[in-house]
Design an enzyme around this catalytic site. Sequence first.
Site, mmCIF file in Angstrom:
data_model
loop_
_atom_site.group_PDB
_atom_site.id
_atom_site.type_symbol
_atom_site.label_atom_id
_atom_site.label_comp_id
_atom_site.label_asym_id
_atom_site.label_seq_id
_atom_site.Cartn_x
_atom_site.Cartn_y
_atom_site.Cartn_z
ATOM 1 N N ASN A 1 0.814 -1.220 0.000
ATOM 2 C CA ASN A 1 0.000 0.000 0.000
ATOM 3 C C ASN A 1 0.849 1.273 0.000
ATOM 4 O O ASN A 1 0.592 2.207 -0.759
ATOM 5 C CB ASN A 1 -0.964 -0.004 1.184
ATOM 6 C CG ASN A 1 -1.972 -1.137 1.081
ATOM 7 O OD1 ASN A 1 -2.074 -1.783 0.026
ATOM 8 N ND2 ASN A 1 -2.710 -1.393 2.151
ATOM 9 N N HIS B 1 -16.472 37.520 -29.574
ATOM 10 C CA HIS B 1 -17.622 36.810 -30.172
ATOM 11 C C HIS B 1 -17.302 36.335 -31.579
ATOM 12 O O HIS B 1 -18.189 36.197 -32.411
ATOM 13 C CB HIS B 1 -18.878 37.693 -30.245
ATOM 14 C CG HIS B 1 -19.145 38.480 -29.015
ATOM 15 N ND1 HIS B 1 -19.942 38.017 -27.986
ATOM 16 C CD2 HIS B 1 -18.687 39.690 -28.623
ATOM 17 C CE1 HIS B 1 -19.980 38.929 -27.023
ATOM 18 N NE2 HIS B 1 -19.219 39.945 -27.373
ATOM 19 N N LYS C 1 -6.334 20.436 -51.130
ATOM 20 C CA LYS C 1 -6.441 20.488 -49.679
ATOM 21 C C LYS C 1 -5.113 20.365 -48.961
ATOM 22 O O LYS C 1 -4.189 19.698 -49.398
ATOM 23 C CB LYS C 1 -7.401 19.388 -49.196
ATOM 24 C CG LYS C 1 -8.774 19.663 -49.716
ATOM 25 C CD LYS C 1 -9.899 19.594 -48.861
ATOM 26 C CE LYS C 1 -10.174 19.482 -47.536
ATOM 27 N NZ LYS C 1 -11.322 18.835 -47.111
ATOM 28 N N GLN D 1 -6.639 0.780 -7.425
ATOM 29 C CA GLN D 1 -5.827 0.248 -8.524
ATOM 30 C C GLN D 1 -6.275 0.847 -9.862
ATOM 31 O O GLN D 1 -5.527 0.856 -10.829
ATOM 32 C CB GLN D 1 -5.944 -1.278 -8.544
ATOM 33 C CG GLN D 1 -5.065 -1.954 -9.560
ATOM 34 C CD GLN D 1 -4.939 -3.443 -9.287
ATOM 35 O OE1 GLN D 1 -4.217 -3.846 -8.382
ATOM 36 N NE2 GLN D 1 -5.668 -4.257 -10.038
ATOM 37 N N LYS E 1 -4.556 4.156 -12.307
ATOM 38 C CA LYS E 1 -3.361 4.200 -13.155
ATOM 39 C C LYS E 1 -3.611 4.356 -14.656
ATOM 40 O O LYS E 1 -3.059 5.259 -15.291
ATOM 41 C CB LYS E 1 -2.526 2.940 -12.928
ATOM 42 C CG LYS E 1 -2.015 2.841 -11.505
ATOM 43 C CD LYS E 1 -1.351 1.506 -11.222
ATOM 44 C CE LYS E 1 -1.161 1.284 -9.742
ATOM 45 N NZ LYS E 1 -2.439 1.278 -8.968
#
Length: 455
Positions: free
Chosen positions: A107, A153, A280, A319, A322
């Site tokens: 732990n 805006h 493009k 656990q 992660k």
Amino acid sequence: MWGGRFAGGPAKVMEKINASIDFDKRFHAQDIRGSKAHADMLAAQDILTSADAAAINEGLDAILREIDDGAFQFSAALEDIHMNVENRLRELIGPTAGRLHTGRSRNDQVATDFKLWVRDTIDRLDLVFRDLIVALLDQAETHAASVMPGFTHMQVAQPVTFGHHMMAYVEMFGRDRDRLAESRRRLNESPLGSAALAGTSFPINRDMTAAALGFDRPTANSLDAVSDRDFALDFLHTANVAAMHLSRLAEELVIWSSAQFRFVTLSDAFSTGSSIMPQKRNPDAAELIKGKIGRVSGAYVALTMVMKGLPMAYGKDMQEDKETLFDAADTIELCVTVMAGMIADMTPNPDALQAAATSGVPTAPELAAGLVAAPALPLRDAHHRAGAAVKAAEDRGCDLADLPLDLLQGIEPRITEAVYKVLDAESAVHARRSYGGTAPEQVRAQIARWREVLK
Ligand code: ARG
């Protein structure tokens, strides 16, 4: 590992839900670093003989090499990185391996490993953010006086400089670096030696392991130490805000590089073509950066959900801290690195910027300010007159600066020829000299300040 009590092995699906080795092997280096510091401390405290500590250290070094060489056999039956390493240590050095776990538990071990991993990640990320800031500063320097429209805006508002716009992002990413540093500072206490939840009866020295691992001090409460993931949430919050900043800049690049704007050209290295439309030049990298932010925000939400309602102290729920964090860390690092490359490579187009800065009557505020200054009109009246001028320009389909003087004098008789100087975008920009304003001299002062900060 708990064979003393259990007769039968776990169900296959139990192993599947329980094992974390597939992802926590990612912090094997931190796990071994932590174990070596712990072994050295146990020896210094005479809990281990120095011969045992030396054997353990050598074994751990060998394991690190095996993992780095890809020779290590990871086993899901051994659940996680901690037990995989310990089991291999036993194969290499025999029963002495079993002494390493004295005065600690998985732990405090996992909390230590995870903190070390997040800390290493913060340190690496700080450098890529720095590269991005340098790229922005270089563009700002070249274009400190290139006039462009400023928007509110998404409507043309007032002229600004391209350099000023770049420097806005420098401020944002500068704050992201501050947040990284702050997360690191708060993270930097060592959980090691908190053991399962209550501390240990062995005469360990937590200051020693804390110092060996580069922590400022040991954590002060063992219950908190093994069940705290605030450091991971701090990191994810920081990553989340940074990802949001990246995504704003990315959207601007998408808009700016479009045929309608042509404010910037992205380099070949950061564009893609189309298989059917030869004209493009797609800003895929910028779009992907925008698209990826969800993963970072998602990780923040996911970990919050893991931690909420968790009673003290450690719970296996944790656990789940992660995988999403690893993904968020990879994502943010990739996105910052790509953005730094895109910004360094991009070519602003001063002509397009300048042309856009004069259309859409962005100097109407200049006219109003001028009327406040010279005929000394109250601001509200000046705004009203300037509005009438904008209307006249709109009716004629021209810019403010193209309106004839007699027309302007029809709106406000005290307007003189001098008004045309005010209506020029260039002079509008030069006039905004207030601290933090868009005048090139202000922009250059901020660039100089940032170069100093980065030294
Ligand atoms: N793999 C575990 C995790 O990541 C390590 C800690 C396990 N502790 C325990 N008491 N089962 O959280």
